[in-house]
Design a protein around this motif. Structure first.
Motif, PDB file in Angstrom:
ATOM      1  N   TYR A   1       0.815  -1.215   0.000  1.00 44.27           N
ATOM      2  CA  TYR A   1       0.000   0.000   0.000  1.00 44.27           C
ATOM      3  C   TYR A   1       0.850   1.267   0.000  1.00 44.27           C
ATOM      4  O   TYR A   1       0.360   2.342  -0.351  1.00 44.27           O
ATOM      5  CB  TYR A   1      -1.002  -0.044   1.154  1.00 44.27           C
TER       6      TYR A   1
ATOM      7  N   LEU B   1      -8.808   7.034  -0.171  1.00 43.74           N
ATOM      8  CA  LEU B   1      -9.221   5.786   0.457  1.00 43.74           C
ATOM      9  C   LEU B   1     -10.730   5.775   0.657  1.00 43.74           C
ATOM     10  O   LEU B   1     -11.383   4.743   0.457  1.00 43.74           O
ATOM     11  CB  LEU B   1      -8.516   5.612   1.803  1.00 43.74           C
TER      12      LEU B   1
ATOM     13  N   ASP C   1      -9.350  -0.995  -0.974  1.00 43.80           N
ATOM     14  CA  ASP C   1      -8.213  -0.705  -0.108  1.00 43.80           C
ATOM     15  C   ASP C   1      -8.608  -0.396   1.327  1.00 43.80           C
ATOM     16  O   ASP C   1      -7.757  -0.344   2.216  1.00 43.80           O
ATOM     17  CB  ASP C   1      -7.412   0.465  -0.675  1.00 43.80           C
TER      18      ASP C   1
ATOM     19  N   GLU D   1      -5.585  -0.851   4.105  1.00 45.84           N
ATOM     20  CA  GLU D   1      -5.178   0.491   4.495  1.00 45.84           C
ATOM     21  C   GLU D   1      -5.978   0.944   5.712  1.00 45.84           C
ATOM     22  O   GLU D   1      -5.471   1.655   6.585  1.00 45.84           O
ATOM     23  CB  GLU D   1      -5.353   1.465   3.332  1.00 45.84           C
TER      24      GLU D   1
ATOM     25  N   ALA E   1       1.617   4.973   2.107  1.00 49.55           N
ATOM     26  CA  ALA E   1       0.630   4.389   3.023  1.00 49.55           C
ATOM     27  C   ALA E   1       0.704   5.076   4.389  1.00 49.55           C
ATOM     28  O   ALA E   1       1.731   5.674   4.740  1.00 49.55           O
ATOM     29  CB  ALA E   1       0.887   2.892   3.178  1.00 49.55           C
TER      30      ALA E   1
END
Length: 639
Positions: free
Chosen positions: A386, A397, A422, A426, A500
């Motif tokens: 990520y 996100l 994600d 995440e 990330a």
């Protein structure tokens, strides 16, 4: 064009007529489907599923639906809880025949809401009889296989037609199931009676029925995971062969520890009893889907018998079990819909799935299903993947919560750029940040465990559901630890910044590094997926047959012009093998050795030169010197 051919062309449309036509087409289409009302449905649907035709993989269904004379609309479920999108398998519904008092009834499909079927119930009739089949896919290209010669799964949303105009929780259903000779089954449903192969379940509402699937099989084992408990939990295992059912005592002990650790974490239960439905199969479709009092779990057969190599997949049961608290008992308010044909909204999936991903990994470690080292290696792989997502430059996100609807979980050509769901992983990294921040701010006196007890521990014993909004999450966090949580979370969710969210990892005492040796987790993933991972060096992975997969947007392979649907034939004029490409990547570190691939795409071949001298790179975690190891504390069993 020669003049005679003009007579075959449509005549020009006068401008005024064209505008009128456009005006007509611009009118919004509407479905003639009655809106759901919160009223009791007058009568009980009798639903009978015959699942004995495992040879042809066909479920045969008969339903008696009480109905008054006049117009009636029947719905086939479209929005499937747990899938977060309109994934009801309508294409596998076949042979629909309706009748009343033995006489056929004509039906028409709604042209807008194609999951709706309109008919007229004749005078004097009190019920509609429906006969149809659910055609389980016979190969993966057709969809997930739900019936084999050894195992079947009954997902009631695939078997059910129900009347429009009512909340699904107000529609009573009496369901029954016929199994092949000698088969056993597991389900959260309560059995009213069994006569041979025929099982009748106790009547309940449609919403609970659809939330209570059945796994059945020729080879079956049931393990009590909380012996003597007033609220029992069972592991119901079906498998391709009896050998796959053989679990050692220490393996069972780890699953029992999962139940104990979850009880300590959430300080509550929100089920009358809980049933893990667990399939070990090469043919039955893999799955991980949550339900309130059960879960559907499907993995390869070696889960018990090849225990040393299955560690990477052993966070599945902790994840789905966590959903009984997070996602099923506590649910996002925008998922409070009246029936299965009203769209779900997914704005809080980063809590629903992201925090569940976090607790799934934590409980896997605390129970001993996965070692602490295994979880660290898993987090390293997540963080590396990520951290390199290029698509965050244009998609937040928060926007990825729409992917179950937008992508419908189809394969992506450029997932690193398009982004996918994600919010799972995440989201997990964000919750690690929250947990470590609470620990730091409170002087290690409080943690996200305290949030779990407060948020999910309310109304112990209640099956719920209890709905929440963003402000409820923020308010509960603030009650655990004073902090301005709303802007903190929104900054993570709405950012287009590169990289990330790894602040929580650093606060946990670890940092992401790369070495030339893959971790055991990566080795296991490569073996299971029959691929070799060059993602962190060349920017793609390669299947064992040389097929290129998962190309990183703007990575080394991308810049060289590689794309999907391509196969590596040779590396520096040597036939492709994973070890040949690995050796070439290592040799290229001197800046003098070539790194040339002969690539086939369709019927075309070309040589691609890769500009890369970084050697093999695999992610792992490394301790930050002098820092507090909060990650180790998080993963320790609760005492």
């Amino acid at each position: 064009m020669p003049l005679p051919f003009r007579r075959f062309l449509p005549s020009p449309i006068p401008a005024a007529c064209a505008l009128a036509l456009l005006g007509t087409l611009a009118l919004p289409a509407s479905a003639a489907v009655p809106a759901p009302r919160d009223l009791p449905y007058p009568g009980t649907i009798v639903l009978k599923v015959d699942a004995t035709n495992v040879g042809q993989q066909i479920f045969r269904i008969r339903a008696t639906i009480p109905a008054a004379p006049g117009p009636l609309t029947l719905l086939y479920p479209q929005w499937v809880p747990g899938n977060h999108g309109p994934s009801g398998p309508l294409n596998q519904l076949a042979g629909l025949r309706l009748s009343a008092d033995g006489k056929p009834l004509a039906w028409t499909r709604d042209p807008v809401q194609v999951h709706a079927f309109h008919l007229t119930v004749p005078e004097g009739a009190t019920a509609v009889e429906a006969e149809y089949q659910f055609l389980s896919p016979v190969e993966p290209a057709q969809g997930r296989i739900t019936m084999t010669s050894e195992i079947l799964g009954v997902q009631w949303q695939a078997m059910t037609l129900y009347p429009a105009g009512y909340f699904s929780r107000r529609i009573p259903v009496q369901a029954s199931l016929k199994l092949p000779d000698g088969w056993q089954y597991g389900t959260a449903l309560e059995t009213a009676a069994r006569r041979g192969n025929d099982i009748s379940f106790k009547p309940l509402d449609l919403e609970t029925l659809i939330d209570s699937p059945v796994f059945a099989g020729r080879h079956f084992r049931r393990i009590d995971l909380d012996p003597g408990a007033a609220v029992p939990v069972h592991l119901n295992i079906v498998a391709d062969n009896p050998e796959s059912l053989e679990a050692k005592p220490e393996q069972i002990a780890a699953h029992r520890a999962l139940v104990k650790e979850a009880a300590k974490l959430f300080a509550s239960h929100h089920y009358k009893h809980y049933d893990f439905l667990f399939a070990l199969s090469d043919e039955f479709g893999g799955i991980g889907r949550e339900h309130h009092q059960s879960s559907e779990n499907g993995v390869k057969p070696g889960y018990f018998t090849d225990w040393a190599k299955s560690e990477a997949g052993r966070d599945l049961l902790p994840h789905e079990y966590t959903h009984s608290w997070n996602g099923k008992f506590r649910r996002p308010a925008d998922q409070d819909v009246p029936n299965f044909n009203v769209p779900l909204q997914n704005s809080l999936l980063w809590v629903y799935e992201g925090q569940t991903q976090y607790w799934g990994n934590v409980l896997a470690a605390r129970s001993g299903l996965v070692s602490a080292a295994g979880i660290r290696d898993t987090i390293a792989a997540y963080a590396a993947r990520y951290d390199r997502v290029q698509g965050r430059a244009w998609r937040t996100l928060q926007d990825t919560v729409n992917d179950p609807i937008v992508q419908a979980r189809r394969a992506l050509g450029w997932s690193n750029w398009q982004r996918s769901e994600d919010y799972y992983v995440e989201g997990m990294l964000i919750w690690l940040d929250v947990d470590t921040r609470i620990r730091e701010l409170s002087g290690e006196q409080r943690s996200l465990d305290d949030f779990a007890r407060v948020f999910y521990g309310v109304d112990n014993g209640s099956v719920g559901p209890a709905y929440y909004q963003f402000d409820d999450v923020v308010r509960t966090l603030a009650s655990v630890q004073a902090f301005d949580w709303a802007p903190f979370l929104r900054a993570k969710l709405d950012s287009n910044a590169a990289g990330a969210p790894l602040d929580g990892l650093a606060r946990a005492g670890w940092k992401l590094v790369y070495t030339d040796t893959p971790t055991e987790i990566i080795k296991g993933q490569e073996e299971r997926n029959k691929m070799t991972d060059f993602s962190y060096s060349l920017g793609f992975s390669v299947k064992h047959d040389g097929a290129i997969d998962g190309i990183e947007w703007d990575g080394v392979g991308f810049r060289a012009g590689l794309s999907g649907n391509s196969t590596i034939v040779a590396v520096n004029n040597r036939a492709y093998k994973p070890e040949v490409l690995k050796a070439a990547v290592k040799a290229a570190r001197d800046g003098k050795s070539p790194l040339n691939l002969l690539v086939r795409k369709g019927s075309n071949f070309r040589t691609v030169a890769l500009d890369y001298q970084g050697g093999l790179r695999y992610p792992r975690l490394e301790r930050i010197p002098g820092s507090k190891d909060r990650l180790d504390t998080i993963l320790q069993p609760r005492r």
